[in-house]
Design a protein around this motif. Structure first.
Motif, PDB file in Angstrom:
ATOM      1  N   ARG A  68      -5.118   5.924  -0.063  1.00  0.00           N
ATOM      2  CA  ARG A  68      -4.474   4.618   0.159  1.00  0.00           C
ATOM      3  C   ARG A  68      -3.626   4.636   1.417  1.00  0.00           C
ATOM      4  O   ARG A  68      -3.577   3.656   2.151  1.00  0.00           O
ATOM      5  CB  ARG A  68      -3.644   4.217  -1.037  1.00  0.00           C
ATOM      6  CG  ARG A  68      -4.514   3.765  -2.199  1.00  0.00           C
ATOM      7  CD  ARG A  68      -3.726   3.097  -3.274  1.00  0.00           C
ATOM      8  NE  ARG A  68      -3.086   1.873  -2.831  1.00  0.00           N
ATOM      9  CZ  ARG A  68      -3.653   0.668  -2.846  1.00  0.00           C
ATOM     10  NH1 ARG A  68      -4.886   0.533  -3.261  1.00  0.00           N
ATOM     11  NH2 ARG A  68      -2.992  -0.390  -2.452  1.00  0.00           N
ATOM     12  N   GLU A  74      -8.735   0.720  -0.860  1.00  0.00           N
ATOM     13  CA  GLU A  74      -7.767  -0.378  -0.963  1.00  0.00           C
ATOM     14  C   GLU A  74      -7.803  -0.989  -2.295  1.00  0.00           C
ATOM     15  O   GLU A  74      -8.538  -1.361  -2.980  1.00  0.00           O
ATOM     16  CB  GLU A  74      -8.045  -1.407   0.120  1.00  0.00           C
ATOM     17  CG  GLU A  74      -7.821  -0.782   1.490  1.00  0.00           C
ATOM     18  CD  GLU A  74      -7.876  -1.806   2.575  1.00  0.00           C
ATOM     19  OE1 GLU A  74      -7.510  -2.962   2.333  1.00  0.00           O
ATOM     20  OE2 GLU A  74      -8.292  -1.455   3.673  1.00  0.00           O
ATOM     21  N   VAL A 123       0.842  -1.200   0.000  1.00  0.00           N
ATOM     22  CA  VAL A 123       0.000   0.000   0.000  1.00  0.00           C
ATOM     23  C   VAL A 123       0.874   1.245   0.000  1.00  0.00           C
ATOM     24  O   VAL A 123       0.652   2.190  -0.737  1.00  0.00           O
ATOM     25  CB  VAL A 123      -0.955  -0.010   1.212  1.00  0.00           C
ATOM     26  CG1 VAL A 123      -1.637   1.333   1.374  1.00  0.00           C
ATOM     27  CG2 VAL A 123      -1.985  -1.106   1.056  1.00  0.00           C
ATOM     28  N   SER A 128       1.078   4.016  -2.962  1.00  0.00           N
ATOM     29  CA  SER A 128       0.742   5.380  -2.552  1.00  0.00           C
ATOM     30  C   SER A 128       1.856   6.348  -2.921  1.00  0.00           C
ATOM     31  O   SER A 128       1.599   7.453  -3.401  1.00  0.00           O
ATOM     32  CB  SER A 128       0.497   5.435  -1.037  1.00  0.00           C
ATOM     33  OG  SER A 128      -0.590   4.618  -0.693  1.00  0.00           O
TER      34      SER A 128
END
Length: 64
Positions: A58, A64, A10, A14
């Motif tokens: 995010r 997600e 993640v 991001s």
């Protein structure tokens, strides 16, 4: 998938989204200063805003 693996993925995505958003924002600023067509500037600014918002969402774990 373990939490640490998910967090790394993640954060990586991001980071990429935010970097691309800042790049597009710089392009929009530059094109605006050069007095290029407003449509191009608006398109770049909109794309930059979408990338930046997606990156922040995010990081926050909302998207997600």
């Amino acid at each position: 998938m373990r939490r640490s693996e998910r967090g790394d993925a993640v954060t990586g995505l991001s980071t990429i989204l935010i970097a691309v958003g800042l790049f597009l924002a710089g392009g929009a600023y530059s094109f605006g200063r050069q007095q290029l067509p407003k449509g191009v500037v608006v398109l770049l600014a909109g794309a930059a805003a979408m990338c930046l918002v997606a990156g922040v969402l995010r990081i926050q774990g909302i998207w997600e």
